[in-house]
Design an enzyme around this catalytic site. Structure first.
Site, mmCIF file in Angstrom:
data_model
loop_
_atom_site.group_PDB
_atom_site.id
_atom_site.type_symbol
_atom_site.label_atom_id
_atom_site.label_comp_id
_atom_site.label_asym_id
_atom_site.label_seq_id
_atom_site.Cartn_x
_atom_site.Cartn_y
_atom_site.Cartn_z
ATOM 1 N N SER A 199 3.298 8.281 -0.084
ATOM 2 C CA SER A 199 2.667 6.982 0.144
ATOM 3 C C SER A 199 1.935 6.977 1.477
ATOM 4 C CB SER A 199 3.752 5.898 0.143
ATOM 5 O OG SER A 199 3.194 4.655 0.471
ATOM 6 N N THR A 237 -10.046 2.167 -12.412
ATOM 7 C CA THR A 237 -10.994 2.633 -11.398
ATOM 8 C C THR A 237 -10.279 2.840 -10.070
ATOM 9 O OG1 THR A 237 -12.726 1.425 -12.529
ATOM 10 C CG2 THR A 237 -13.179 2.075 -10.248
ATOM 11 N N CYS A 325 18.623 -9.789 2.430
ATOM 12 C CA CYS A 325 19.151 -11.147 2.395
ATOM 13 C C CYS A 325 18.666 -11.810 1.117
ATOM 14 C CB CYS A 325 18.663 -11.917 3.606
ATOM 15 S SG CYS A 325 19.482 -13.495 3.776
HETATM 16 C C1 PLP Z 1 11.781 6.343 -0.025
HETATM 17 C C2 PLP Z 1 10.750 5.362 -0.454
HETATM 18 N N1 PLP Z 1 10.255 5.422 -1.687
HETATM 19 C C3 PLP Z 1 9.311 4.578 -2.122
HETATM 20 C C4 PLP Z 1 8.816 3.586 -1.309
HETATM 21 C C5 PLP Z 1 7.766 2.663 -1.831
HETATM 22 O O1 PLP Z 1 6.496 3.012 -1.357
HETATM 23 P P1 PLP Z 1 5.301 1.948 -1.385
HETATM 24 O O2 PLP Z 1 5.597 0.937 -0.329
HETATM 25 O O3 PLP Z 1 4.072 2.747 -1.095
HETATM 26 O O4 PLP Z 1 5.254 1.364 -2.759
HETATM 27 C C6 PLP Z 1 9.315 3.467 -0.007
HETATM 28 C C7 PLP Z 1 8.844 2.388 0.896
HETATM 29 O O5 PLP Z 1 9.609 1.757 1.587
HETATM 30 C C8 PLP Z 1 10.296 4.387 0.440
HETATM 31 O O6 PLP Z 1 10.807 4.322 1.671
#
Ligand code: PLP
Length: 385
Positions: A199, A237, A325
């Site tokens: 990401s 797209t 929370c």
């Molecule tokens: C280990 C892990 N996987 C997946 C995600 C999700 O990624 P995104 O925020 O790009 O959807 C996160 C984000 O906090 C993460 O820390």
């Protein structure tokens, strides 16, 4: 003074990334699927970004599928493989108990639709033991999904060993590398996995952009349909400016990963040692050996994590808790709970995660502000430690 120690939640966009994105939004507006000049120009930007992401993880560009981020990449991996392998009779899915919700909730949704699912335990240091996977695998296992680095405690899992074991039973292996990419070297070939999620916003790229790496030849059913984008693996797209940003962030990461890792580990250790020595009743959660360089997770006896987070925010310091929370009650972190920590530690822990802008001065500021803040909170709850 405003200090940001929450880089595992998200990171600031690097100036070079913002600049490239603005330029792409203004100039590369064509639809990458169009055959004319404008379309081909946008497509060239996508190709460039695809190569940059591939270089970061030692993959082939054609194996990189752009997504809207880590959550979508995880969904595509788990659902896509589960559905592709369903006709073979492999209807068993395995994930670690400390996965991000993007994997955990997806696995649970598939369980409701008839898939058999198993959550792998972790030990008290937050590591999945290969024996635990061995005991779980069957000839019906379709996919094993274990994250590379955990978002709350930073522990790094023995992915190569786990992937080897899964393959020996004919199962595919996915790793959520959202928290390891750009922090430690991530090499899809060395890890030996079949799918890997990343990401952009976790490494100074934009939110809403990420990728799923899918090893060539891996069977997967797309879950968005309606176009041949991304080699028919993700219709829609492409978000060209965000993907350009992801590409630039990947290129920057390649150039500075090694130096950043050393610098951040030193800062993190300074912070951690400082907290442990200056604040009594504190302990680090998770192994201190195998973990990403920027993260620490510390519990404070007699202090509710949410109160500490708010008190630190008032001091200008942003941190986070693993607890969510919901409807007025504090849910203890599922990660700390899976490690078997007692409730006074699962609810009294905060995560501090450093990044590109973190400095020794900021760490020192935290170390001067934290002891009186903790003392005050403890005196309010009359829990002298
Ligand atoms: C280990 C892990 N996987 C997946 C995600 C999700 O990624 P995104 O925020 O790009 O959807 C996160 C984000 O906090 C993460 O820390």
């Amino acid at each position: 003074m405003r200090i940001y120690f929450d880089h595992n939640a998200t990171t600031p966009v690097a100036p070079a990334v913002a600049e490239a994105m603005a330029q792409a939004a203004a100039e590369d507006f064509g639809n990458p699927s169009s055959v004319h000049h404008f379309g081909q120009r946008a497509k060239a930007r996508l190709d460039e970004a695809r190569s940059e992401v591939a270089t970061l993880i030692n993959a082939e560009p054609s194996e990189v599928v752009f997504t809207s981020g880590g959550t979508e990449a995880d969904n595509l991996a788990v659902r896509g493989v589960a559905e592709a392998l369903e006709p073979t009779g492999r209807r068993h899915l395995v994930a670690s108990a400390i996965e991000h919700e993007a994997v955990l909730v997806t696995i649970k949704a598939l369980a409701r639709r008839g898939w058999k699912t198993t959550l792998l335990p972790v030990d008290s240091t937050g590591i999945v033991r290969p024996e635990a996977l061995d005991a779980t695998l069957t000839d019906a296992t379709a996919l094993v999904s274990v994250m590379h680095a955990n978002n709350e405690i930073g522990t790094i899992q023995p992915i190569a060993d786990l992937a080897r074991m899964a393959h020996a039973r004919g199962a595919l292996f996915h790793t959520d590398a959202v928290q390891s990419v750009a922090k430690i070297p991530v090499d899809v070939r060395a890890l030996g996995v079949d799918l890997l999620s990343l990401s952009a916003h976790k490494f100074n790229g934009p939110k809403g952009a990420g990728a799923l790496w899918i090893k060539r030849g891996t069977r997967l059913i797309a879950h968005t349909t309606g176009g041949k984008h991304e080699r028919s693996r993700r219709a829609g797209t492409e978000n060209v400016p965000a993907i350009v940003g992801l590409g630039v962030a990947a290129r920057l990461a390649v150039s500075k990963l090694e130096a950043d890792a050393v610098r951040l580990a030193q800062l993190r250790d300074l912070l951690e040692e400082g907290v442990l020595s200056r604040v009594r009743g504190t302990a680090v959660n998770g192994t201190r050996e195998s973990r990403v360089p920027n993260t620490t997770n510390i519990s404070f006896d007699g202090v509710e994590a949410e109160s500490l987070l708010i008190a630190l925010d008032l001091e200008g310091i942003a941190v986070s808790t693993g607890s969510a929370c919901s409807s007025g009650t504090l849910e203890p972190s599922h990660v700390l709970r899976a490690m078997g920590l007692p409730s006074h530690r699962t609810q009294n822990s905060i995560r501090l995660s450093l990044g590109a802008g973190s400095t020794a001065e900021q760490v020192e500021y935290l170390l001067t502000r934290l002891p009186p803040v903790v003392a005050k909170l403890r005196s309010l709850t009359r829990m002298a430690v």
